[in-house]
Scaffold this active site. Structure first.
Site, short mmCIF file in Angstrom:
data_model
loop_
_atom_site.label_atom_id
_atom_site.label_comp_id
_atom_site.label_asym_id
_atom_site.label_seq_id
_atom_site.Cartn_x
_atom_site.Cartn_y
_atom_site.Cartn_z
N GLU A 131 0.86 -1.16 -0.02
CA GLU A 131 0.17 0.06 -0.08
C GLU A 131 0.98 1.25 -0.02
O GLU A 131 0.43 2.22 -0.77
CB GLU A 131 -0.83 -0.03 1.23
CG GLU A 131 -2.21 -1.03 1.28
CD GLU A 131 -3.10 -0.51 0.23
OE1 GLU A 131 -2.49 -0.38 -1.12
OE2 GLU A 131 -4.33 -0.42 0.38
N THR A 184 -6.35 6.89 -5.50
CA THR A 184 -6.36 6.91 -3.75
C THR A 184 -5.33 8.05 -3.32
O THR A 184 -5.79 8.93 -2.43
CB THR A 184 -5.86 5.60 -3.17
OG1 THR A 184 -6.81 4.81 -3.62
CG2 THR A 184 -5.80 5.89 -1.75
N1 HSE Z 1 -8.70 4.29 3.94
C1 HSE Z 1 -8.24 4.53 2.56
C2 HSE Z 1 -8.62 5.67 2.15
C3 HSE Z 1 -8.69 3.45 1.86
O1 HSE Z 1 -9.92 5.89 2.35
O2 HSE Z 1 -7.97 6.64 1.56
C4 HSE Z 1 -8.17 3.30 0.41
O3 HSE Z 1 -8.51 2.39 -0.32
#
Ligand code: HSE
Length: 310
Positions: A131, A184
């Site tokens: 990640e 993201t």
């Molecule tokens: N918690 C993370 C976000 C998950 O919302 O940025 C990303 O998939």
């Protein structure tokens, strides 16, 4: 054993009120990964299918590759050679935990091939490295449920403290993925670093209410708690038709509906499969109203996490 093929599931992170701390795994979609042990030390990506050539082929820049590299370094087995064939069975940049599923598939597969030197939960930090390179933040709310299955709470990141919460037997997720992409990294960048005390109190009430609702179980309480006053109001502007699609889910019997992870997919929870399917169709119709094609997935909560499929 010289070779293994595994499946790792997609996940819904945040689950409305639990930004970076809640996530659950679904039965489908997910990623498939074949790992062959080789006499030549190092991790190599032989091929990636289903990404239209968009993901890095260099192991150190690929979520599955880096997860295996950090794992091998940690257990002192950098003499091991691993050749990977990754089959992406879910859209990229969709909010379904695509990078997390690949990273989880990687560490799960190599740990199995080497005779399980580490327990499943101890694989989490290596999957989190995936990640970090995918979106600049080592959040665990996708990798933890993909690795452990079920509904997961990340109580703390330092030290890492992850708890799996029992969910009602009858709880179904609908995920609708519109044919648009949200990165993201961008979806994190637009968030505010400061929140008001009033909103924090509301969010804490919903976080506690959702966990209580899942454990009791109490479907009305689950529904009342699937509310996000911190993140959804900001990120929803990246998703055309957000309000209409969410309303369509609620009007058709969903307990609640919000953004899946960082979007653009939306998820809804329902108390039975028929409702979850009706909700999916209604959400797709609402996207179609703005000329946006979408794909819907309906499944129970995946309690197993990754599995060996070959
Ligand atoms: N918690 C993370 C976000 C998950 O919302 O940025 C990303 O998939």
């Amino acid at each position: 054993m010289k070779s293994i093929t595994v499946f790792a599931p997609a996940t819904v992170a945040n689950v409305a009120c639990g930004f970076d701390i809640f996530g659950f795994a679904v039965e489908n979609p997910g990623d498939e990964l074949t790992v062959h042990l080789s006499d030549q030390p190092g991790v190599r990506i032989l091929d990636i299918i289903g990404d239209e050539g968009r993901l890095p082929r260099e192991a150190a820049r690929n979520t599955a590759g880096i997860a295996i590299q950090t794992y091998l370094k940690h257990i002192g087995r950098e003499d091991v050679g691993a050749d990977l064939l990754l089959t992406k069975k879910m859209p990229l940049g969709s909010g379904l935990g695509s990078s997390a599923a690949s990273a989880v598939a990687g560490v799960f597969a190599i740990n199995e091939l080497l005779g399980r030197p580490l327990q499943r939960k101890d694989l989490l930090p290596f999957a989190m490295e995936g990640e970090r390179i995918a979106c600049g933040s080592a959040h665990a709310d996708n990798v933890a449920p993909s690795l452990l299955g079920g509904f997961v709470v990340v109580r703390s990141y330092s030290p890492l403290d992850v708890i799996t919460i029992e969910t009602p037997g009858k709880l179904f997720a609908t995920i609708v993925h519109p044919e648009i992409e949200v990165n993201t990294k961008d979806a994190r960048f637009i968030l505010k670093n400061e929140v008001t005390l009033k909103n924090t109190i509301t969010q804490m009430g919903n976080v506690a209410g959702l966990i209580a609702g899942l454990m009791k179980p109490d479907y009305d309480l689950i529904g009342r708690s699937l509310v996000d006053v911190l993140i959804e109001p900001i990120r929803s502007i990246l998703i055309p038709q957000f309000n209409e699609v969410k309303q369509a889910a609620l009007d058709n019997g969903a307990l609640g509906c919000s953004i899946s992870g960082s979007g653009p997919s939306l998820f809804a929870l329902s108390g039975d499969q028929t409702t979850a399917e009706t909700v999916g169709k209604a959400m797709q119709t609402a996207f179609a109203g703005a000329g946006i094609d979408s794909e819907a997935y309906v499944s129970g909560i995946n309690q197993q996490g990754p599995k060996i499929i070959g």
